[in-house]
Design a protein around this motif. Sequence first.
Motif, PDB file in Angstrom:
ATOM      1  N   THR A   1       6.055  15.034  33.039  1.00 45.50           N
ATOM      2  CA  THR A   1       5.286  14.527  31.908  1.00 45.50           C
ATOM      3  C   THR A   1       4.153  13.655  32.425  1.00 45.50           C
ATOM      4  O   THR A   1       4.154  13.248  33.600  1.00 45.50           O
ATOM      5  CB  THR A   1       6.179  13.709  30.977  1.00 45.50           C
ATOM      6  OG1 THR A   1       6.605  12.519  31.679  1.00 45.50           O
ATOM      7  CG2 THR A   1       7.407  14.505  30.542  1.00 45.50           C
ATOM      8  N   PRO A   2       3.180  13.334  31.578  1.00 50.96           N
ATOM      9  CA  PRO A   2       2.135  12.393  32.018  1.00 50.96           C
ATOM     10  C   PRO A   2       2.706  11.071  32.502  1.00 50.96           C
ATOM     11  O   PRO A   2       2.172  10.473  33.439  1.00 50.96           O
ATOM     12  CB  PRO A   2       1.275  12.223  30.765  1.00 50.96           C
ATOM     13  CG  PRO A   2       1.445  13.502  30.021  1.00 50.96           C
ATOM     14  CD  PRO A   2       2.858  13.918  30.259  1.00 50.96           C
ATOM     15  N   LEU A   3       3.791  10.591  31.877  1.00 52.68           N
ATOM     16  CA  LEU A   3       4.409   9.352  32.343  1.00 52.68           C
ATOM     17  C   LEU A   3       4.972   9.528  33.748  1.00 52.68           C
ATOM     18  O   LEU A   3       4.847   8.631  34.590  1.00 52.68           O
ATOM     19  CB  LEU A   3       5.520   8.933  31.383  1.00 52.68           C
ATOM     20  CG  LEU A   3       6.348   7.715  31.816  1.00 52.68           C
ATOM     21  CD1 LEU A   3       5.460   6.492  32.041  1.00 52.68           C
ATOM     22  CD2 LEU A   3       7.443   7.410  30.806  1.00 52.68           C
ATOM     23  N   ASP A   4       5.587  10.695  34.016  1.00 57.45           N
ATOM     24  CA  ASP A   4       6.098  10.952  35.365  1.00 57.45           C
ATOM     25  C   ASP A   4       4.969  10.905  36.388  1.00 57.45           C
ATOM     26  O   ASP A   4       5.121  10.329  37.475  1.00 57.45           O
ATOM     27  CB  ASP A   4       6.768  12.325  35.424  1.00 57.45           C
ATOM     28  CG  ASP A   4       8.039  12.394  34.603  1.00 57.45           C
ATOM     29  OD1 ASP A   4       8.683  11.347  34.447  1.00 57.45           O
ATOM     30  OD2 ASP A   4       8.373  13.493  34.128  1.00 57.45           O
ATOM     31  N   GLU A   5       3.839  11.503  36.043  1.00 52.91           N
ATOM     32  CA  GLU A   5       2.700  11.472  36.953  1.00 52.91           C
ATOM     33  C   GLU A   5       2.242  10.042  37.203  1.00 52.91           C
ATOM     34  O   GLU A   5       1.929   9.663  38.342  1.00 52.91           O
ATOM     35  CB  GLU A   5       1.553  12.288  36.374  1.00 52.91           C
ATOM     36  CG  GLU A   5       1.795  13.788  36.308  1.00 52.91           C
ATOM     37  CD  GLU A   5       0.571  14.528  35.827  1.00 52.91           C
ATOM     38  OE1 GLU A   5      -0.457  14.495  36.532  1.00 52.91           O
ATOM     39  OE2 GLU A   5       0.620  15.119  34.731  1.00 52.91           O
ATOM     40  N   ALA A   6       2.192   9.249  36.128  1.00 50.54           N
ATOM     41  CA  ALA A   6       1.745   7.862  36.271  1.00 50.54           C
ATOM     42  C   ALA A   6       2.701   7.073  37.147  1.00 50.54           C
ATOM     43  O   ALA A   6       2.280   6.306  38.029  1.00 50.54           O
ATOM     44  CB  ALA A   6       1.624   7.213  34.892  1.00 50.54           C
ATOM     45  N   LEU A   7       3.993   7.233  36.939  1.00 53.88           N
ATOM     46  CA  LEU A   7       4.983   6.529  37.763  1.00 53.88           C
ATOM     47  C   LEU A   7       4.875   6.956  39.220  1.00 53.88           C
ATOM     48  O   LEU A   7       5.002   6.134  40.142  1.00 53.88           O
ATOM     49  CB  LEU A   7       6.386   6.812  37.238  1.00 53.88           C
ATOM     50  CG  LEU A   7       6.732   6.208  35.871  1.00 53.88           C
ATOM     51  CD1 LEU A   7       8.059   6.761  35.360  1.00 53.88           C
ATOM     52  CD2 LEU A   7       6.795   4.686  35.961  1.00 53.88           C
TER      53      LEU A   7
ATOM     54  N   ALA B   1       6.387  -1.003  37.504  1.00 56.58           N
ATOM     55  CA  ALA B   1       5.800   0.318  37.287  1.00 56.58           C
ATOM     56  C   ALA B   1       5.693   0.648  35.802  1.00 56.58           C
ATOM     57  O   ALA B   1       4.670   1.157  35.327  1.00 56.58           O
ATOM     58  CB  ALA B   1       6.636   1.376  38.010  1.00 56.58           C
ATOM     59  N   LEU B   2       6.727   0.342  35.031  1.00 50.49           N
ATOM     60  CA  LEU B   2       6.678   0.612  33.598  1.00 50.49           C
ATOM     61  C   LEU B   2       5.583  -0.190  32.914  1.00 50.49           C
ATOM     62  O   LEU B   2       4.850   0.328  32.053  1.00 50.49           O
ATOM     63  CB  LEU B   2       8.038   0.318  32.964  1.00 50.49           C
ATOM     64  CG  LEU B   2       9.195   1.242  33.364  1.00 50.49           C
ATOM     65  CD1 LEU B   2      10.499   0.759  32.750  1.00 50.49           C
ATOM     66  CD2 LEU B   2       8.914   2.675  32.947  1.00 50.49           C
ATOM     67  N   ARG B   3       5.445  -1.463  33.288  1.00 49.58           N
ATOM     68  CA  ARG B   3       4.430  -2.309  32.652  1.00 49.58           C
ATOM     69  C   ARG B   3       3.023  -1.863  33.048  1.00 49.58           C
ATOM     70  O   ARG B   3       2.098  -1.895  32.233  1.00 49.58           O
ATOM     71  CB  ARG B   3       4.676  -3.771  33.030  1.00 49.58           C
ATOM     72  CG  ARG B   3       5.983  -4.314  32.446  1.00 49.58           C
ATOM     73  CD  ARG B   3       6.339  -5.649  33.020  1.00 49.58           C
ATOM     74  NE  ARG B   3       5.411  -6.684  32.554  1.00 49.58           N
ATOM     75  CZ  ARG B   3       5.405  -7.933  33.026  1.00 49.58           C
ATOM     76  NH1 ARG B   3       6.261  -8.284  33.977  1.00 49.58           N
ATOM     77  NH2 ARG B   3       4.546  -8.819  32.562  1.00 49.58           N
ATOM     78  N   LEU B   4       2.853  -1.425  34.321  1.00 46.13           N
ATOM     79  CA  LEU B   4       1.543  -0.914  34.726  1.00 46.13           C
ATOM     80  C   LEU B   4       1.195   0.378  33.982  1.00 46.13           C
ATOM     81  O   LEU B   4       0.018   0.680  33.781  1.00 46.13           O
ATOM     82  CB  LEU B   4       1.519  -0.659  36.234  1.00 46.13           C
ATOM     83  CG  LEU B   4       1.465  -1.892  37.137  1.00 46.13           C
ATOM     84  CD1 LEU B   4       1.593  -1.482  38.593  1.00 46.13           C
ATOM     85  CD2 LEU B   4       0.175  -2.676  36.925  1.00 46.13           C
ATOM     86  N   CYS B   5       2.215   1.125  33.589  1.00 48.23           N
ATOM     87  CA  CYS B   5       1.978   2.355  32.839  1.00 48.23           C
ATOM     88  C   CYS B   5       1.821   2.095  31.342  1.00 48.23           C
ATOM     89  O   CYS B   5       1.721   3.050  30.553  1.00 48.23           O
ATOM     90  CB  CYS B   5       3.118   3.336  33.071  1.00 48.23           C
ATOM     91  SG  CYS B   5       3.188   3.978  34.750  1.00 48.23           S
ATOM     92  N   GLY B   6       1.823   0.818  30.951  1.00 52.90           N
ATOM     93  CA  GLY B   6       1.606   0.491  29.552  1.00 52.90           C
ATOM     94  C   GLY B   6       2.840   0.602  28.695  1.00 52.90           C
ATOM     95  O   GLY B   6       2.731   0.807  27.481  1.00 52.90           O
ATOM     96  N   LEU B   7       4.009   0.482  29.303  1.00 54.82           N
ATOM     97  CA  LEU B   7       5.255   0.588  28.563  1.00 54.82           C
ATOM     98  C   LEU B   7       6.067  -0.690  28.699  1.00 54.82           C
ATOM     99  O   LEU B   7       6.018  -1.359  29.744  1.00 54.82           O
ATOM    100  CB  LEU B   7       6.083   1.768  29.080  1.00 54.82           C
ATOM    101  CG  LEU B   7       5.485   3.152  28.858  1.00 54.82           C
ATOM    102  CD1 LEU B   7       6.289   4.188  29.618  1.00 54.82           C
ATOM    103  CD2 LEU B   7       5.458   3.486  27.376  1.00 54.82           C
ATOM    104  N   PRO B   8       6.822  -1.047  27.674  1.00 53.24           N
ATOM    105  CA  PRO B   8       7.688  -2.224  27.785  1.00 53.24           C
ATOM    106  C   PRO B   8       8.831  -1.969  28.755  1.00 53.24           C
ATOM    107  O   PRO B   8       9.294  -0.832  28.905  1.00 53.24           O
ATOM    108  CB  PRO B   8       8.197  -2.437  26.360  1.00 53.24           C
ATOM    109  CG  PRO B   8       8.050  -1.123  25.695  1.00 53.24           C
ATOM    110  CD  PRO B   8       6.882  -0.447  26.327  1.00 53.24           C
TER     111      PRO B   8
END
Length: 698
Positions: A110-116, A150-157
């Motif tokens: 997913t895009p989130l996987d790519e970001a992580l 990593a989650l916070r850098l990806c814009g997630l709580p």
Amino acid sequence: MVGEALVLLRRLQRVELAVRAAVAHRRESDPQPDDPFRGLYLSDEAVDAALAAAREPFEPWPADPVDAPAATTTDATGTPDASAARWADGRSGTRSDDRLAALAAAAGLTPLDEALLLVALAPDVDSRFEQFYGYLNDDVTRRRPSIGLALRLCGLPEAAASARLRLTAGAPLVDLALLRVDSPDRPVLSRGLWVPDRVGGWLLGTEAPESLLIGLAEPVAPTAPSPPDAEPLGRALDRAGVRLAYLRESPGGSACALAAAALDRAGRGALAVDLPRLAAEAQPAELATLLLREALLTGAGLVVGPVHGDEPWAVWSRLTAGPVPVLAYGTQPWDPTWSALAPLQVDVAPLTADERAAVWRSALPDRLADGVDPAAATAQFVLGAPAIRRAAAVAAQLAAASGDRVGEAHLRAGARTQNAAGLERLARRIVPEVGWDDLVLPAPTLSLLRELAGRARHRDRVLREWGMRPGGGRGHGVTALFAGDSGTGKTMSAEVVAGSLGLDLYTVNLATVVDKYVGETEKNLERIFGEAAGVNGVLLFDEADAIFGKRSEVRDAHDRYANIESAYLLQRMETFDGLAVLATNLRANLDEAFTRRLDVVVDFPVPDEAARRALWDRCLGDRVPRGTDVDLDFLAGAFELAGGHIRSAAVTAGYLAAGAGRPVGMAELVGAVGREYRKLGRLTLESEFGPWLPLAVG
């Protein structure tokens, strides 16, 4: 390689922008931004500031101020995924050198996987990120991103449960070893993330394979000519989305070549895996994951085998869990308990004569001697395409060493090198050194022996192409019975037949077969038959009546189990695919059911006087010095001996003459015959020995 690195660096600019925003936000709320020991301890002011923070404890950092506000999207599971839009403009999926986009498509990221993955990869591509992450982790010794960071850098709580699941078992990043999570004893949010060197190197354009897989797996290129079943199997892999196929290989089949050709048809490479070696490793499941990842990175499918059925469940579970097609091969039927994923099953038939000829000629272009037909010269050998190519390489080397072009002898010698060594632990290998001219037998017996050799040469055409032994699971072997008294030439004839076919002779040692415990004899025989199936040779069961005896009326448990043993042999001989010779002195002791299954029965009579004279002359040979008194007519007429006894007597006479320092004369020959008579328990009569009797009894 430069193009891939540039694309990846552009992707990392998104990470840098997110880090800049995080650093700016951190400095705004930092009570001691200029503390030189920051990150090495926690001051009272820092603790008070953390307690007094207005934001929610798991709230993400503000969006990158450079970016326009992005609408929240959802991922494949329906989970809110702000990172999808936030990182989308950093992608360049239309570029052929964007390896991350290609990896995401192949692995289902997913895009989130790519970001992580990008966040974790950043320190391995740009050393500045070590400092950035040390600062944001508030610990200068932790220079890789934590899960929380990593989650916070990806814009997630940090508390987003669905986002955390992307970093646990069951998610492609973890299951395919694209991302590693270390320090499992730490709290979840402080566990570190890192990208394995092989993944990072591949994203940058490096093609060096995973070092742990060297010797365990290697790429296999499709070879010409292509197997005929490659096209439909390739369509099944490409269009039907088949992820697991099992190729059941018959002797002489080429499952590995078929798998490589089918994967090529499906637009993939082939990575051949030595499955027995993988199963023997200390951590086979971990290596299976690395194999899956290697195939994913290189766009290949896995060709796994040979399957024996004792591989750990975890190996099959790992191999079949990913998006990579797996083509397993072996000689036994597929067991559904091996894998939860049902395979497409394909029977791999042996190569036809024309296909074998095409492989031989493609492997030896312009190297064959004039008039040499490689298919005809090696028709008796059961070889698949890879074995033929290896045999051709050996034949070419032998021909080059002798300064000749490749001839029939070179082809047969090369083919013999492809025999498995397992049978030599159960049977004695004999390299034939005698030919048809060395046999002294009646014409009918010689005719049957030549017929046996002809059956071995032409069995593929008669049994496979013409289908003259259909149904019933019958094998394509050739079985013969050699019956006759001891010394009449049975073993030597088997050696001649093997030599005329260019094969080795394997004599089964009954001491390794017969066992007093119930069922063990059958197990030993099954091992012999199983090993013989992969060997191009003649299998000789000497004194065959010991194990191929008649079934009898059951009077006690011994009779019952003896009959079970005979019944097993009857069934096994029916399905044997090799060339077997049963030799016995007592033909009447063999079960009649065995006789029906025999292709050729050769009776070896005791030699007559003319044959005995020829045997004496042949056994003495041309190099043995003969005395002037040697009378071969007397020896042949007076002594009714079989060929084996004549040879033994000739050898004994040679030793006697060598010890006396003179040529072989009648004194040595008659003395040797007398010794042979005593071994046989026969009387030395004057009616046989005449004037030479004193030499026989002296």
